[in-house]
Design a protein around this motif. Structure first.
Motif, PDB file in Angstrom:
ATOM      1  N   THR A 104      20.979  32.095  11.564  1.00 25.23           N
ATOM      2  CA  THR A 104      19.804  32.586  10.844  1.00 25.23           C
ATOM      3  C   THR A 104      18.515  32.148  11.552  1.00 25.23           C
ATOM      4  O   THR A 104      18.438  31.023  12.075  1.00 25.23           O
ATOM      5  N   ALA A 105      17.524  33.051  11.509  1.00 21.27           N
ATOM      6  CA  ALA A 105      16.242  32.732  12.158  1.00 21.27           C
ATOM      7  C   ALA A 105      15.282  32.077  11.169  1.00 21.27           C
ATOM      8  O   ALA A 105      14.169  31.709  11.536  1.00 21.27           O
ATOM      9  N   VAL A 106      15.701  31.946   9.919  1.00 20.08           N
ATOM     10  CA  VAL A 106      14.812  31.389   8.886  1.00 20.08           C
ATOM     11  C   VAL A 106      14.537  29.918   9.180  1.00 20.08           C
ATOM     12  O   VAL A 106      15.452  29.165   9.533  1.00 20.08           O
ATOM     13  N   ARG A 107      13.261  29.545   9.065  1.00 19.03           N
ATOM     14  CA  ARG A 107      12.874  28.159   9.317  1.00 19.03           C
ATOM     15  C   ARG A 107      12.085  27.613   8.121  1.00 19.03           C
ATOM     16  O   ARG A 107      11.519  28.391   7.342  1.00 19.03           O
ATOM     17  N   ALA A 108      12.034  26.318   7.994  1.00 15.72           N
ATOM     18  CA  ALA A 108      11.281  25.682   6.910  1.00 15.72           C
ATOM     19  C   ALA A 108       9.823  26.123   6.968  1.00 15.72           C
ATOM     20  O   ALA A 108       9.253  26.243   8.047  1.00 15.72           O
ATOM     21  N   GLY A 109       9.230  26.397   5.807  1.00 19.51           N
ATOM     22  CA  GLY A 109       7.837  26.808   5.724  1.00 19.51           C
ATOM     23  C   GLY A 109       7.671  28.312   5.630  1.00 19.51           C
ATOM     24  O   GLY A 109       6.622  28.806   5.212  1.00 19.51           O
ATOM     25  N   ALA A 110       8.715  29.073   6.017  1.00 18.05           N
ATOM     26  CA  ALA A 110       8.618  30.537   5.990  1.00 18.05           C
ATOM     27  C   ALA A 110       8.717  31.055   4.555  1.00 18.05           C
ATOM     28  O   ALA A 110       9.246  30.384   3.675  1.00 18.05           O
ATOM     29  N   THR A 111       8.190  32.249   4.334  1.00 22.03           N
ATOM     30  CA  THR A 111       8.370  32.918   3.045  1.00 22.03           C
ATOM     31  C   THR A 111       9.390  34.024   3.252  1.00 22.03           C
ATOM     32  O   THR A 111       9.269  34.813   4.194  1.00 22.03           O
ATOM     33  N   ILE A 112      10.420  34.039   2.412  1.00 21.85           N
ATOM     34  CA  ILE A 112      11.491  35.026   2.597  1.00 21.85           C
ATOM     35  C   ILE A 112      11.645  35.868   1.332  1.00 21.85           C
ATOM     36  O   ILE A 112      11.291  35.422   0.227  1.00 21.85           O
ATOM     37  N   ALA A 113      12.169  37.056   1.515  1.00 23.80           N
ATOM     38  CA  ALA A 113      12.512  37.902   0.372  1.00 23.80           C
ATOM     39  C   ALA A 113      13.974  37.623   0.047  1.00 23.80           C
ATOM     40  O   ALA A 113      14.827  37.621   0.932  1.00 23.80           O
ATOM     41  N   VAL A 114      14.261  37.312  -1.223  1.00 23.66           N
ATOM     42  CA  VAL A 114      15.629  36.988  -1.625  1.00 23.66           C
ATOM     43  C   VAL A 114      16.173  38.128  -2.481  1.00 23.66           C
ATOM     44  O   VAL A 114      15.513  38.577  -3.424  1.00 23.66           O
ATOM     45  N   ALA A 115      17.365  38.594  -2.123  1.00 21.16           N
ATOM     46  CA  ALA A 115      17.999  39.674  -2.885  1.00 21.16           C
ATOM     47  C   ALA A 115      19.354  39.207  -3.398  1.00 21.16           C
ATOM     48  O   ALA A 115      19.914  38.223  -2.900  1.00 21.16           O
ATOM     49  N   VAL A 116      19.862  39.893  -4.399  1.00 20.54           N
ATOM     50  CA  VAL A 116      21.112  39.476  -5.020  1.00 20.54           C
ATOM     51  C   VAL A 116      21.962  40.698  -5.369  1.00 20.54           C
ATOM     52  O   VAL A 116      21.429  41.766  -5.688  1.00 20.54           O
ATOM     53  N   ASP A 117      23.284  40.519  -5.281  1.00 19.26           N
ATOM     54  CA  ASP A 117      24.189  41.582  -5.713  1.00 19.26           C
ATOM     55  C   ASP A 117      24.394  41.422  -7.219  1.00 19.26           C
ATOM     56  O   ASP A 117      24.996  40.439  -7.658  1.00 19.26           O
ATOM     57  N   PRO A 118      23.929  42.357  -8.048  1.00 25.62           N
ATOM     58  CA  PRO A 118      24.023  42.185  -9.513  1.00 25.62           C
ATOM     59  C   PRO A 118      25.461  42.027  -9.995  1.00 25.62           C
ATOM     60  O   PRO A 118      25.712  41.394 -11.016  1.00 25.62           O
TER      61      PRO A 118
END
Lengths: 374, 298
Positions: A344-358
């Protein structure tokens, strides 16, 4: 060692209305449980939930205040521990330090008055099964942790009990050895086909070893079921939170709209509809939305619904996967844990969009009871 | 700075070192030298002559010494096992978790604090006297008075009883040893079918052997050195039946003023205690079990 043919009731355990208190503190509350012959049942729960006391009651090391215990169809509630047809493996191994491995393994048989030749035969057979043949003349102090554990199991095997009891047997071992011994115990169960009751606070051990798991909390059973049943269909928020690692995210949501088996909830200003729920949930009710870290995705997935934006606080890199610790934006300020691929390219401090499978979501009412329709 | 620290270190050590030199090292060496001399207490040290092993040779023909050595061995061989057995038995009883067990532990330990004192030995003398408490007590059961301190056999028994009464310190050490036996092992043995006797014989006693060994060595040393009891209660009598070696050493030195001979007797006692201790240590590898991790796990 091959399974021998036994009477149909051999290895069954039936607990009815069992209760135990120490002074003013009730440890086991009127507990009922049936265990079939050959099952591998794991008692799991947090510290102080009564799982070890329950095992000790079955072993006869504690006396029940009320209720009954039947092993192999026989009422053993008031029976001496040695005459219950059980063998126990202790957390500390409880090997007699002044005896050799062979003497440790043969001690119970000597106490039964068994002949020397028969004892030697049984000890040799168990030692071969557990790869202890080279160590029979050593004393416990000359053994490694894993070897001691195997001797403790060997001591139980030679008695050929109806039921094996394990009291957190791997908790004194390091992580690598624990994994290895877990596999060995699973193989042993497959080979002996005996009933095994295993106490642990480690839900990974519970999931990997048990054919059924008994989740205990406050001296009572929260849920009994197969590992995947508990994982996919937890009866309440406690079981949902306890089974699965990292633990399930339990987010405070408000019911917006309920229609037949669908409940629409609001979280961080967004609405999510969840199917398969019971009806009759009033609008505005405070609920808990349960989502496992592995069911949350970063960005938008093919079957996923946007849940919230989140500020990443920490990324724990585990190699094959990464755990993202984040805080939901949009006024919710709830802590979230997501499981992401290791690259994953996500790093601390970043803002991410979170999605979920209902479809992978759970809903629990104010008392923690699951709202999933059975 | 380092020099200053070293100096204050030595200053702190000084009281102990002075005490060790004056009260232990000097008498130790002096008594050895005196044992080869004909020094008598009333003489000047300059008059003392070197007489080689004469005192040690004299012991071979000294009937009083033979008698004293005999009763000393009898005293040690009877009191040590009995005291250890009593201490272990009571420790096992006091190991039960019962209401008010703290009171009983204190009550059983108390005689050990008092028992070695001169005052208790005096009380003992009165208790076992002809019209003493013991005779009164057995009188209630219809038994006639016993000449406890006048008959050789009874006198020795009375002195031995005082030693047995002081089982408390050994008991406390046994109790600590019993507390150190993991509960898991006892539970495992119960599951394995061991009854109370088997549990004691096969688990408790083997695991207690280091403590038994320690108590045994300490009790042997103390029993060989017993002085207060026989000196105050019977003064070594009757017919030298309680004339233990320490009592003879004392009388040789301070009653007959033969310090040279008393020193030789002291060194013989030291040798006997040394031999017994060495034998105990040599034999320990066959019966004392240490559970500590001494071998490297492979």
């Amino acid at each position: 060692m091959t399974p021998v043919s036994r009477a149909p009731e051999t290895g069954t355990v039936e607990i009815t209305g069992l209760a135990k208190a120490f002074g003013a503190g009730t440890v086991i509350r009127s507990l009922d449980l049936k265990i079939a012959a050959g099952e591998f049942v794991v008692f799991v729960g947090p510290s102080g939930c009564g799982k070890s006391t329950l095992l000790r009651l079955i072993a006869g090391l504690e006396r029940a205040d009320s209720g009954s215990i039947r092993i192999s169809g026989r009422d053993v509630t008031r029976e001496h521990p040695a005459r219950r047809g059980i063998a126990m493996v202790f957390q500390s191994y409880a090997l007699y330090p002044h005896m050799t491995v062979a003497e440790n393994m043969g001690f119970a048989l000597r106490m039964q008055g068994m002949g020397r030749a028969e004892i030697e035969l049984r000890v040799a057979r168990a030692a071969e099964t557990l790869q202890l043949a080279e160590l029979l003349e050593r004393r416990p102090r000359a053994l490694s942790g894993g070897q001691r554990q195997r001797v403790a199991i060997g001591r139980a095997i030679v008695r050929e009990p109806d039921v094996f009891l394990f009291d957190e047997p791997l908790s004194n071992l390091d992580a690598a050895l624990r994994g290895q011994m877990r596999v060995e115990i699973a193989r042993l169960h497959a080979r002996l086909a005996s009933t095994m009751i295993y106490v642990t606070h480690d839900q990974v051990e519970a999931m990997t070893l048990g054919t059924r798991i008994v989740v205990l909390n406050g001296g009572a059973i929260e849920q009994v079921g197969a590992p995947l049943e508990l994982y996919h269909r937890p009866r309440n928020a406690f079981v949902a939170g306890f089974i699965g690692a990292p633990r399930m995210n339990l987010l405070a949501v408000r019911a917006q709209h309920a229609e037949r088996d669908r409940i629409e909830v609001e979280f961080a200003g967004r609405h999510i509809g969840i199917h398969g729920m019971t009806s009759g949930v009033p609008r505005g009710a405070s609920l808990k939305l349960g989502v496992r870290p592995e069911h949350l995705v970063v960005g938008a997935g093919a079957t996923a619904t946007a849940l919230c934006d989140a500020q990443v606080a920490l990324v724990e890199q585990l190699g094959g996967e990464a755990l993202i610790h984040a805080t939901a934006a949009g006024g919710a300020s709830e802590a979230l844990v997501l499981k992401a691929p290791g690259d994953t390219a996500v790093r601390a401090g970043a803002t991410i969009a979170v999605a979920v499978d209902p479809l992978a979501c759970h809903l629990f009412d104010g008392s923690g009871r699951s709202l999933r329709a059975s | 700075m380092i020099y200053a620290n070293a100096r204050s270190g030595w200053l702190y050590l000084a009281p102990f070192l002075v005490g060790l030199a004056v009260f232990t090292a000097f008498p130790f060496v002096a008594s050895l030298l005196l044992s080869f001399s004909d020094y008598r207490l009333q003489d000047s040290l300059e008059d003392a002559r070197y007489i080689g092993l004469a005192h040690y040779v004299a012991m071979a023909g000294d009937r009083t010494f033979h008698k004293s050595l005999g009763v000393t061995f009898l005293y040690v061989f009877v009191t040590v096992p009995l005291k250890l057995a009593t201490a272990l038995g009571i420790a096992m009883l006091l190991n039960f978790r019962l209401r008010g067990i703290g009171f009983f532990r204190t009550a059983f330990y108390l005689p050990s604090i008092l028992g070695g004192s001169v005052a208790i030995a005096v009380v003992w003398r009165y208790a076992f006297a002809g019209d003493g408490l013991v005779n009164q007590a057995i009188g209630w059961f219809g038994a006639g008075p016993v000449n406890w301190l006048g008959e050789p056999g009874y006198a020795m028994a009375s002195v031995m009883l005082l030693r047995l009464w002081q089982f408390g310190s050994a008991m406390v050490i046994f109790l600590a040893g019993l507390k150190g036996i993991p509960q898991d092992l006892c539970e495992a043995a119960r599951l394995d079918g061991a009854g109370h006797w088997q549990l004691l014989r096969r688990i408790t006693l083997p695991l207690l052997t280091p403590v038994i060994f320690f108590n045994f060595v300490m009790q042997v040393i103390q029993a060989f050195q017993e002085f207060n009891g026989p000196y105050i209660i019977t003064a070594g009598g009757p017919l030298k039946s309680t004339y233990l070696l320490p009592l003879m050493i004392y009388e040789e030195a301070f009653k007959y003023f033969d310090v040279g001979y008393a020193s030789a007797l002291s060194w013989l006692l030291f040798l006997i205690v040394g031999i017994f201790s060495a034998l105990a240590f040599r034999s320990s590898k066959y019966w004392v079990f240490y559970s500590a991790e001494r071998e490297t796990p492979r």
